[in-house]
Structures are given as structure tokens and as C-alpha cells.
Scaffold this motif. Structure first.
Motif, PDB file in Angstrom:
ATOM      1  N   VAL A   1       0.835  -1.202   0.000  1.00 33.28           N
ATOM      2  CA  VAL A   1       0.000   0.000   0.000  1.00 33.28           C
ATOM      3  C   VAL A   1       0.872   1.256   0.000  1.00 33.28           C
ATOM      4  CG1 VAL A   1      -1.632   1.351   1.401  1.00 33.28           C
ATOM      5  CG2 VAL A   1      -2.038  -1.074   1.000  1.00 33.28           C
ATOM      6  N   TYR A   2       1.959   1.251   0.781  1.00 32.78           N
ATOM      7  CA  TYR A   2       2.835   2.422   0.824  1.00 32.78           C
ATOM      8  C   TYR A   2       3.430   2.707  -0.554  1.00 32.78           C
ATOM      9  CZ  TYR A   2       6.423   5.706   2.304  1.00 32.78           C
ATOM     10  OH  TYR A   2       7.201   6.828   2.445  1.00 32.78           O
TER      11      TYR A   2
ATOM     12  N   TRP B   1       3.149  16.112   1.027  1.00 26.30           N
ATOM     13  CA  TRP B   1       1.844  15.464   1.164  1.00 26.30           C
ATOM     14  C   TRP B   1       1.759  14.068   0.551  1.00 26.30           C
ATOM     15  CZ3 TRP B   1      -1.227  14.110  -2.910  1.00 26.30           C
ATOM     16  CH2 TRP B   1      -1.018  14.739  -4.121  1.00 26.30           C
ATOM     17  N   PRO B   2       2.413  13.754  -0.590  1.00 20.50           N
ATOM     18  CA  PRO B   2       2.316  12.374  -1.077  1.00 20.50           C
ATOM     19  C   PRO B   2       2.926  11.358  -0.107  1.00 20.50           C
ATOM     20  CG  PRO B   2       3.140  13.800  -2.819  1.00 20.50           C
ATOM     21  CD  PRO B   2       3.139  14.591  -1.552  1.00 20.50           C
ATOM     22  N   PHE B   3       3.987  11.738   0.566  1.00 20.27           N
ATOM     23  CA  PHE B   3       4.651  10.856   1.517  1.00 20.27           C
ATOM     24  C   PHE B   3       3.798  10.651   2.764  1.00 20.27           C
ATOM     25  CE2 PHE B   3       7.889  12.613  -1.172  1.00 20.27           C
ATOM     26  CZ  PHE B   3       8.734  11.546  -1.427  1.00 20.27           C
ATOM     27  N   VAL B   4       3.205  11.750   3.254  1.00 17.70           N
ATOM     28  CA  VAL B   4       2.354  11.664   4.445  1.00 17.70           C
ATOM     29  C   VAL B   4       1.116  10.820   4.152  1.00 17.70           C
ATOM     30  CG1 VAL B   4       0.934  12.995   6.054  1.00 17.70           C
ATOM     31  CG2 VAL B   4       3.191  13.828   5.409  1.00 17.70           C
TER      32      VAL B   4
ATOM     33  N   LEU C   1       0.128   7.297   5.845  1.00 14.35           N
ATOM     34  CA  LEU C   1      -1.151   7.207   6.537  1.00 14.35           C
ATOM     35  C   LEU C   1      -1.973   6.037   6.004  1.00 14.35           C
ATOM     36  CD1 LEU C   1      -3.079   9.091   8.488  1.00 14.35           C
ATOM     37  CD2 LEU C   1      -4.207   9.466   6.312  1.00 14.35           C
ATOM     38  N   CYS C   2      -2.067   5.926   4.687  1.00  9.02           N
ATOM     39  CA  CYS C   2      -2.827   4.827   4.077  1.00  9.02           C
ATOM     40  C   CYS C   2      -2.216   3.473   4.424  1.00  9.02           C
ATOM     41  CB  CYS C   2      -2.875   4.992   2.558  1.00  9.02           C
ATOM     42  SG  CYS C   2      -3.875   6.375   1.999  1.00  9.02           S
ATOM     43  N   ALA C   3      -0.889   3.379   4.369  1.00  7.86           N
ATOM     44  CA  ALA C   3      -0.224   2.110   4.675  1.00  7.86           C
ATOM     45  C   ALA C   3      -0.422   1.721   6.131  1.00  7.86           C
ATOM     46  CB  ALA C   3       1.266   2.218   4.358  1.00  7.86           C
TER      47      ALA C   3
ATOM     48  N   LEU D   1      -0.947   7.644  12.038  1.00  6.61           N
ATOM     49  CA  LEU D   1      -0.022   8.728  12.394  1.00  6.61           C
ATOM     50  C   LEU D   1       1.434   8.263  12.324  1.00  6.61           C
ATOM     51  CD1 LEU D   1      -1.935  10.384  15.354  1.00  6.61           C
ATOM     52  CD2 LEU D   1      -1.616  11.277  13.036  1.00  6.61           C
ATOM     53  N   THR D   2       1.682   7.028  12.742  1.00  4.89           N
ATOM     54  CA  THR D   2       3.038   6.492  12.649  1.00  4.89           C
ATOM     55  C   THR D   2       3.464   6.376  11.197  1.00  4.89           C
ATOM     56  OG1 THR D   2       2.711   5.266  14.696  1.00  4.89           O
ATOM     57  CG2 THR D   2       4.495   4.536  13.270  1.00  4.89           C
ATOM     58  N   GLY D   3       2.574   5.885  10.349  1.00  7.35           N
ATOM     59  CA  GLY D   3       2.876   5.809   8.920  1.00  7.35           C
ATOM     60  C   GLY D   3       3.137   7.185   8.327  1.00  7.35           C
TER      61      GLY D   3
END
Length: 127
Positions: free
Chosen positions: A53-54, A71-74, A78-80, A102-104
Motif C-alpha cells: 500500500v505504501y 503530502w504524497p509521503f504523508v 497514513l494509508c499504509a 499517524l506512525t505511517g
């Protein structure tokens, strides 16, 4: 309708991007793999889903971001994190889902900072 851009942004296909992504995924997978060996084998599937997913989200969101934005990294992190926690919790939304997201997101920010630093140190025009 075309947007005027052809292909992905330069930073998304750079060797620096590949390197930082590999390091983030290897460190995360190594830590989680150790936990899976100690706790239970089902976490192997959790690890795989989070890593997949990441990577997919980072490419999908990164294609929409011409400059090297955070933002793409955050969002990918978040999704992962949420996806991995959903798999881990047998597809139930738990309180840990927010912490995992939040950790992701924090891991995504760390990769963005590492990539930005690496691109500046190498003098890459992708920044």
C-alpha cells in the motif's frame, strides 16, 4: 484533456527516490518481520499489505505532485499504516488505527526529509 505535463515528476523516477524508498521499506519490514516471528505468523501478511500500500500510494500520489511536496509521503504512510492495522485487526476499525496512521505519516515525513536532503546533496535538479 491534457495537463501539459508529460510523464511523472523528475523526483519520482530518480535513483535517490528508489534508494530512500528501499531503505524505508526494508527498515519497516525488518522491524515488523521480527515482531511477526515473535508474536504470530499472520503479521507477515500485514507487513506485505502495508509495504504494498505504501509503495502504490506513493507512486499514485507522487504522480500528482510536480514539486517535491511532503503530502504524497504523508498520505502514503497514513494509508499504509491504516491498511496494515485493518489487516492486523481482522478488518475492524480500532483505536490503534489512528496511531498506526499517524506512525505511517511520520515515516512518510522522514522519507521525504531524507529524499530532499539527498537530492540537495547530490545537486539534483529534481528538487
Amino acid at each position: 484533456m491534457t495537463t501539459g505535463r508529460s510523464g511523472p515528476p523528475a523526483w519520482l523516477t530518480s535513483v535517490e527516490m528508489l534508494g530512500t524508498t528501499a531503505v524505508v521499506l526494508m527498515i519497516g519490514a525488518m522491524v515488523l518481520w521480527y515482531k511477526a516471528a515473535v508474536r504470530e505468523p499472520r503479521l507477515g501478511f500485514t507487513i506485505g499489505s502495508g509495504v504494498l500500500v505504501y509503495a502504490v500510494c506513493l507512486v499514485a500520489f507522487g504522480r500528482r505532485s510536480a514539486p517535491l511536496a511532503v503530502w504524497p509521503f504523508v498520505l502514503a504512510g497514513l494509508c499504509a499504516g491504516v491498511a496494515a492495522e485493518l489487516v492486523n485487526a481482522q478488518f475492524l476499525l480500532t483505536r490503534e488505527s489512528a496511531a498506526a496512521g499517524l506512525t505511517g505519516g511520520a515515516i512518510g515525513v522522514a522519507q521525504w526529509a531524507a529524499l530532499r536532503t539527498w537530492l540537495r546533496l547530490t545537486g539534483s535538479p529534481a528538487v
